[in-house]
Write a protein that holds these residues in place. Sequence first.
Motif, PDB file in Angstrom:
ATOM      1  N   PHE A   5       0.596  -2.961  -1.536  1.00 42.64           N
ATOM      2  CA  PHE A   5      -0.469  -2.085  -2.022  1.00 42.64           C
ATOM      3  C   PHE A   5      -1.162  -1.415  -0.845  1.00 42.64           C
ATOM      4  O   PHE A   5      -1.341  -2.017   0.216  1.00 42.64           O
ATOM      5  N   ILE A  12      -5.181   3.235  -6.040  1.00 37.96           N
ATOM      6  CA  ILE A  12      -4.365   2.084  -5.668  1.00 37.96           C
ATOM      7  C   ILE A  12      -2.922   2.550  -5.663  1.00 37.96           C
ATOM      8  O   ILE A  12      -2.387   2.967  -6.707  1.00 37.96           O
ATOM      9  N   CYS A  14       1.125   1.598  -4.856  1.00 37.34           N
ATOM     10  CA  CYS A  14       1.939   0.390  -4.922  1.00 37.34           C
ATOM     11  C   CYS A  14       3.416   0.739  -4.783  1.00 37.34           C
ATOM     12  O   CYS A  14       3.876   1.772  -5.276  1.00 37.34           O
ATOM     13  N   MET A  43      -3.888  -4.031 -10.693  1.00 38.18           N
ATOM     14  CA  MET A  43      -2.877  -4.517  -9.754  1.00 38.18           C
ATOM     15  C   MET A  43      -1.796  -5.311 -10.481  1.00 38.18           C
ATOM     16  O   MET A  43      -0.600  -5.161 -10.200  1.00 38.18           O
ATOM     17  N   ILE A  58      -1.443  -6.370   1.062  1.00 34.17           N
ATOM     18  CA  ILE A  58      -2.384  -5.274   0.791  1.00 34.17           C
ATOM     19  C   ILE A  58      -2.896  -4.676   2.097  1.00 34.17           C
ATOM     20  O   ILE A  58      -3.362  -5.392   2.988  1.00 34.17           O
TER      21      ILE A  58
END
Length: 305
Positions: A5, A12, A14, A43, A58
């Motif tokens: 991430f 966000i 990913c 998430m 992350i």
Amino acid sequence: MITCFDIGGSAIKCAVASADGQLGTLRRVPTPLHDFAAFSAAMAALIDAGGASRGVAISIAGVVDPDNGRIKCANIPCIDGRALAADLSAALGLPVWIINDADSFALAEANAGAARGHANVFGLILGTGVGGGLVIGGRLVSGPGGFAGEWGHGPAAAQCAGSPPVAIPRLPCGCGQSGCLDTVGGARGMERLHLMLHGQTLDSRAIVDAWQAGDANASRTIDCFTDLLSGPLAMLVNTVGASILPVGGGLSNSAPLIARLDQAVRASILRKTDTPIIVPGQAGAEPGLIGAAWLGLENIGSAHA
């Protein structure tokens, strides 16, 4: 596979990383700012969409204290002050590893960018402000409080710069100090310098373009800007032994500006070399995800060593 991430105040991002650090399809959703349950649920949905995962890595615009795991992230209120890795691990049912975005950039460049093959790397951020990340012997250095690499803070900015010299006031910084390099480095710093020197408001791209076109005022600004940054960067190179400083952030898009800074720094360091050491980053369009991938893979490897 590792789920990676890159999290900021607006989105966000990913992607899944394979064992060799290659990223799969990029997906993104808006960042829930005020509700941790919504944040973790967003998430979780992205993880589920990517398939089975061995862990979550992350990159985030915040600083994690390695002693207690708590994050300082003012632009995402629902996670600010949390022991974020522990809280997310509980919510997601997976191990979670977190680094800030500057550290992620440095790790990406060390493993997949301009710094491949270099043992000691300083990832240099010249964006809105200045920042950085330090990789020594292939491993990321975080330091007490997680502040290793934050060369932009502390009252270190020179009070005169350029040729001929001009006085530079000690400007207040958002960190609470005055005279930090962050106030005169990066895009906003360049704009402040231009306003102080010439009484003219221009954004950093316009200043760089005018400098390249031969404008005298812009040339004076770039002269002072380079002078203010090159001395501290030379000290940094001498101190940590970095053999290369890949540059990220908006100002890295100007190859002539990076070359100008590189020449000034190489003229000031103890080790003399004709090879550029300050260079544009090469890790690609998603250094946050790439750095997170390598962080996760390193931790998975350590767990099975």
